[in-house]
Design an enzyme around this catalytic site. Structure first.
Site, PDB file in Angstrom:
ATOM      1  N   HIS A 186     153.545 108.718 115.984  1.00  0.00           N
ATOM      2  CA  HIS A 186     154.243 107.579 115.388  1.00  0.00           C
ATOM      3  C   HIS A 186     155.560 107.295 116.102  1.00  0.00           C
ATOM      4  CE1 HIS A 186     151.985 108.101 111.333  1.00  0.00           C
ATOM      5  NE2 HIS A 186     151.438 107.157 112.056  1.00  0.00           N
ATOM      6  N   CYS A 486     142.889  98.461 123.767  1.00  0.00           N
ATOM      7  CA  CYS A 486     143.982  98.173 122.834  1.00  0.00           C
ATOM      8  C   CYS A 486     144.732  99.442 122.448  1.00  0.00           C
ATOM      9  CB  CYS A 486     143.475  97.463 121.589  1.00  0.00           C
ATOM     10  SG  CYS A 486     142.356  98.454 120.564  1.00  0.00           S
TER      11      CYS A 486
END
Length: 556
Positions: A186, A486
């Site tokens: 993250h 992606c």
């Protein structure tokens, strides 16, 4: 004396400044008994602290927007977990103070996560941050977090919690270095979104003395301790050259000989759209829709709420391509009304499309909302399913799209090795593929993307991962269909050239990376990219693959 350390570069750029360390974690509260008559008051204190921390996390998310908002809202849900709160109150009832009960309850839950498989073990850092914030509030001490400073600095931490990374001030925090984490953690993803140079997985980072001057190269992962005047000048010159090249680069993505490679943006919600437009994104290659479902883990958002959010993004790219990923629930994104609570290893259980096929009403509502949101707009809408394993999955998704009246292209994400190996079979049911390299690496190497100890296996330069990309791209070409990337691999400018050489037809990334990729891709011909790709695949390690590709492109 100048020394060089090496971690994993996860966010481009160079930062030179003094070291400042992250605030230390909250000390363990003393284990003391309280009288029985104080239990109700202590339980009230605990509830109040938990609610305050959850509210603070949500407020930080609202300020940050985009991907950060989804991450912080997930942390807020973690803080208010009913089972955790029940454990806290039980411990208080038998004599613990509120702060000690919180500390012990979280410790027990932490042990469960750590032993529940690598995927959930990666949530431990987030859980520790929530615990520290609640205990700090109960003790009346400052929150652990980013240090106060009037002067810019380089931040050093064992790991950075999403709540800290999301609101870093780029005018003060020149860059950051962590001991833990990986290229797809993250913190790494948010660092790229902020445009802050960052290096993770650097052993011994915490031993760098406060005030030491270091230079951080977020592209190479190198840390120069006490850099010489010459080294600083060299790094600054390289950074200036990159900045000039970025400023000169504009327009659609393409190689120097005109081979078009659309450069798209990854967005986590409407808040990410302005940065994508400013960076010149040619559309959206990954529209994550989880942010809508994290607002309330007990119920799915209404069709009306979904239509409004989707339309905001679709309207921003007239005549552009917008690829929407339907809800990817499960594993590290559990939702109370959807995902099982007792799976031994959620990363290998009911996740992504599997969850939606178990709850067809949720999938139908989302697809219907997307169809209505696109009505009357000159946008090229494409919708893809996460965690597709085989042709059966792909057919089930395509059938659901048709039943919902969706007038769009249907696609499948390649995140599981089986999907890459059988890509041509899957393409009999759908019209495009999109490679999610983060999860594809995780499942290929059995290496959790949040665990620093296995970060080398999360390196997207791993030749085995490049082989799977090539298989998928070749299958798409044989079927006359498209195959994009992606995952975070697309944000590495050098690797973007290699992916183009492997046959990938579009690249999607965080908005901050688009200018870097556009400028680098424009330097080389398609033939050079193909030779670099072949050299990388012929290597045995990620490091050798990168070096081989670099040698080809630099003409060595």
């Amino acid at each position: 004396m100048e020394t060089t350390l090496r971690g994993v570069g996860v966010s481009h750029g160079v930062a030179v400044g003094e070291v400042r360390h992250m605030g230390t974690a909250v000390l363990e509260p003393p284990a003391k008994q309280i009288p029985a008559e104080d239990a109700e008051r202590e339980q009230g204190r605990a509830r109040k602290a938990v609610d305050a921390v959850a509210a603070d996390l949500i407020a930080r998310g609202n300020l940050a927007g985009g991907e950060a908002q989804a991450v912080l809202e997930a942390q807020a849900l973690m803080a208010q977990d009913p089972e955790l709160m029940a454990d806290v109150e039980r411990r208080i009832a038998v004599g613990s103070t509120a702060e000690r009960a919180v500390y012990d309850a979280f410790a027990a839950y932490r042990a469960l996560l750590a032993g529940a498989g690598e995927y959930l073990a990666g949530r431990v850092a987030d859980l520790d941050d929530v615990r520290n914030r609640i205990v700090a509030r109960l003790l009346g001490v400052p929150m652990p977090g980013v240090p106060d400073s009037d002067e810019p600095y380089v931040l050093i931490a064992r790991d950075l919690a999403p709540a800290d990374t999301a609101l870093l001030d780029p005018t003060l925090v020149l860059g950051f270095v962590t001991e833990e984490g990986g290229p797809t953690s993250h913190s790494a993803i948010l660092a790229r979104a902020l445009g802050v140079p960052a290096v993770v997985a650097l052993p011994g980072a915490g031993e760098l003395a406060e005030g030491t001057v270091i230079a951080v190269d977020g592209s190479t992962g190198e840390i120069f301790v006490n850099p010489s005047t010459e080294k600083k000048a060299e790094l600054e010159a390289a950074a200036a050259a990159r900045k000039a090249a970025l400023a000169a680069s504009s327009g659609p993505g393409a190689t120097s000989d005109g081979h078009k490679v659309p450069l798209l943006a990854n967005v986590g919600g409407p808040a990410d759209v302005p940065a994508a437009v400013e960076a010149g994104a040619e559309g959206v290659g990954l529209f994550r829709t989880e942010f809508l479902f994290l607002d309330d883990s007990k119920t799915a958002p209404s069709e009306e709420k979904q239509i409004e959010a989707y339309r905001q993004v679709l309207e921003a790219f007239p005549e552009g391509r917008v690829v929407v990923r339907v809800l990817d629930a499960g594993a590290d994104k559990p939702l109370e009304f959807l995902t099982p609570a007792d799976e031994p290893n959620p990363a290998l259980g009911v996740r992504g499309l599997r969850t939606l096929l178990d709850h067809p009403d949720v999938l139908r509502t989302q697809l219907t909302a997307l169809a209505k949101a696109a009505e009357g707009l000159p946008v090229y809408l494409e919708v893809m399913a996460p965690m597709v394993a085989d042709r059966t999955d792909a057919k089930a998704f395509a059938d659901a799209c048709r039943e919902a009246g969706l007038r769009a292209k249907f696609g499948a994400m390649v995140e599981i090795p089986s999907a890459a190996l059988r890509a041509r079979s899957i393409l009999q049911e759908v019209e495009f593929l999109s490679l999610g390299t983060n999860d594809l690496a995780q499942y290929t190497f059995a290496a959790d993307r949040q665990v620093g100890a296995v970060s080398r296996l999360q390196d997207p330069w791993q030749p085995a991962l490049l082989d799977l990309v090539a298989l998928s791209a070749e299958a798409a070409k044989a079927e006359g269909k498209s195959c994009g990337v992606c995952g975070e691999a697309a944000s590495d400018p050098l690797l973007a050239c290699v992916l183009t050489g492997l046959g990938v037809t579009s690249l999607s990334m965080g908005a901050a990376s688009i200018p870097y990729v556009r400028g680098t891709l424009a330097k080389y011909t398609l033939a050079q990219c193909e030779r670099a790709a072949a050299a990388a695949r012929a290597a045995d390690t990620a490091e050798e693959a990168r070096a081989a590709a670099q040698a080809v492109l630099s003409g060595e």
